[in-house]
Design an enzyme around this catalytic site. Structure first.
Site, mmCIF file in Angstrom:
data_model
loop_
_atom_site.group_PDB
_atom_site.id
_atom_site.type_symbol
_atom_site.label_atom_id
_atom_site.label_comp_id
_atom_site.label_asym_id
_atom_site.label_seq_id
_atom_site.Cartn_x
_atom_site.Cartn_y
_atom_site.Cartn_z
ATOM 1 N N GLU A 141 68.464 28.859 39.526
ATOM 2 C CA GLU A 141 67.741 28.961 38.250
ATOM 3 C C GLU A 141 67.145 30.354 38.076
ATOM 4 O OE1 GLU A 141 64.884 25.800 37.621
ATOM 5 O OE2 GLU A 141 63.846 26.995 36.108
ATOM 6 N N LYS A 149 57.473 20.254 39.716
ATOM 7 C CA LYS A 149 58.845 20.779 39.756
ATOM 8 C C LYS A 149 58.790 22.293 39.963
ATOM 9 C CE LYS A 149 62.918 22.225 37.851
ATOM 10 N NZ LYS A 149 63.295 23.561 37.445
ATOM 11 N N ASP A 173 66.373 20.129 55.048
ATOM 12 C CA ASP A 173 66.796 18.987 54.236
ATOM 13 C C ASP A 173 65.906 18.883 52.984
ATOM 14 O OD1 ASP A 173 67.234 16.469 53.164
ATOM 15 O OD2 ASP A 173 67.357 15.461 55.096
ATOM 16 N N HIS A 188 61.593 34.039 30.924
ATOM 17 C CA HIS A 188 62.708 33.150 31.236
ATOM 18 C C HIS A 188 63.945 33.572 30.477
ATOM 19 C CE1 HIS A 188 64.527 29.135 31.903
ATOM 20 N NE2 HIS A 188 63.838 29.254 33.026
#
Ligand code: MEV
Length: 436
Positions: free
Chosen positions: A84, A275, A291, A388
């Protein structure tokens, strides 16, 4: 799609050919070219093939670094694997910002991991409890040879308890075991000990003429609230500086703290806020061959530990000090598994100076907090889209096949404009028409 048998036995090329034969047109063509992403060295490729089953090719993700992290006074360049745009940039900005204000402070609270033997047992509960009381030392002793290496390294099984959960589910009991796994994530070690403990438990029950226990399953728990790290940044509010649009430090601190408080009370915002944290944490987890599914599952369960899903981080403004902090459970390893097998995971650990698992926990948590700081800072100042979209623009240009020159011109053009897919497409069309 046709049923296929013996698929796993086919070579990679045969698997690709079979898959392509199930499609027509562009998809078939694209499947046939998946071998473009094979490693040029067949030996290296076979290593990747063996990580999972039915491998056809490799799936590339960007590997970047965020420099300028200071954690407990030590300087780090943090490896990050993420697809991202803006994430590495935000973590780097967060690191740089706090580098000038004392850096990140982190400490590992504890490193306990948990495993469970889930079983059904019917009989007089007191009898089983007394039996366990009398036999739990023997039970631990009976698995000690399996734990020998881990014990040499300073770890092993630290406790075993019998839990009566019959009120939740009829005849349901657990052997709950706690482990120290040193620098290993420890999943294999824990699961082997659990399975052996279940076998020994059944044998002891039989020797004592008690009704048999029906073992349902033996598995580690990925919920590790006691394998956790605390991380914070702080500085006098006046030292926060000024922000875009001349926002002063006090206004910024108040808006930032309010935004974090909103994520504490509102679940919908909390998920997005967290997030953002996991953008940073996962990127380090992936780069170091850990993991990320385990880390994600645990982080979100922890975020709801008081019964409501809340922000993982918190912010306080007291005594004129801005403090931004987080406690995060993180079960990580720096030896064994993919950390040793994946050549780039090894490189990542090298870049970090070959950290212990506890040091890596601190680095991952600091990266998560830096990322969260960067995201919330943008949200309460300029808005998220400005930064962004600048990076997103590059993705759109690439997707539309722009030339290097068009990319440069488009970047200048969009410096003060809103980026959208259609606006970029139109601009490229205009460039092309001007050329023709
Ligand atoms: C995007 O990947 C992450 C953010 O949405 C996080 C946040 O809203 O805090 C920007």
């Amino acid at each position: 799609m046709k049923t296929v048998s013996g698929f796993s036995k086919m070579s990679k090329t045969e698997k690709i050919n079979w898959l392509a034969s199930q499609f027509q047109g562009k998809t078939a063509e694209e499947v046939l070219t998946m071998d473009r992403f094979w490693h040029p060295d067949a030996g290296e490729q076979s290593r990747f093939d063996e990580f999972a089953e039915n491998t056809l090719t490799n799936y590339y993700l960007p590997f970047g670094v965020a420099p300028n992290f200071i954690i407990n006074g030590k300087s780090y360049t943090v490896p990050m694997v993420i697809e991202e745009s803006s994430v590495v940039a935000a973590a780097s900005l967060g690191a740089k910002f706090w580098q000038e204000r004392g850096g990140f402070h982190a400490r590992v609270v504890s490193t306990k991991k948990v495993g469970q033997v889930h079983f059904l047992w019917q009989g007089d509960k007191k009898v089983l409890k007394d039996f366990f009381e009398d036999n739990h030392a023997t039970l631990l002793e009976s698995v000690s040879s399996l734990a020998e290496n881990m014990i040499k390294r300073g770890g092993g099984v630290s406790s075993i308890a019998l839990l009566d959960l019959g009120r939740e589910l009829e005849n349901y009991w657990q052997l709950k075991m706690e482990f120290e796994t040193c620098d290993a994530m420890g999943a294999n070690f824990i699961n082997s000990i659990l399975e052996e403990s279940a076998r020994q438990f059944q044998a002891l029950i039989k020797t004592n003429d008690l009704p048999a226990a029906e073992i349902i399953m033996c598995i580690l728990s990925n919920y590790t609230p006691d394998c956790a790290v605390e991380v914070f940044v702080e500085c006098p509010i006046d030292k926060l500086g000024t922000f875009s649009n001349d926002m002063d430090a006090r206004t910024f601190a108040r808006r930032f703290q309010t935004a974090v408080e909103i994520a504490r009370i509102d679940r919908s915002r909390a998920v997005t806020h967290n997030k953002g944290i996991m953008n940073g944490v996962d990127a380090v987890i992936l780069a170091t061959g850990n993991d990320f599914r385990a880390v994600e599952a645990c982080a979100h369960a922890w975020a709801a530990h008081d019964g409501q899903y809340r922000s993982l981080s918190s912010c306080t403004l007291s005594n004129d000090t801005f403090r931004f902090s987080m406690r995060l459970p993180l079960a990580l390893g720096t030896v064994g598994g993919l950390t040793t097998l994946h050549p780039l995971a090894r490189v990542s650990l090298g870049i970090l100076g070959h950290p212990s698992a506890t040091e890596l926990m601190q680095v991952a948590a600091a990266t998560g907090l830096a990322q969260n700081f960067g995201a919330v800072r943008s949200l309460v100042t300029t808005g998220i889209q400005k930064g962004h979209m600048k990076l997103h623009l590059l993705n759109i240009l690439h997707q539309l096949g722009a030339t290097d020159k068009d990319k440069e011109n488009a970047k200048k053009y969009f410096a003060d404009k809103v980026v959208s897919f259609s606006a970029v497409r139109q601009l490229l069309q205009e460039y092309s028409e001007t050329r023709n």
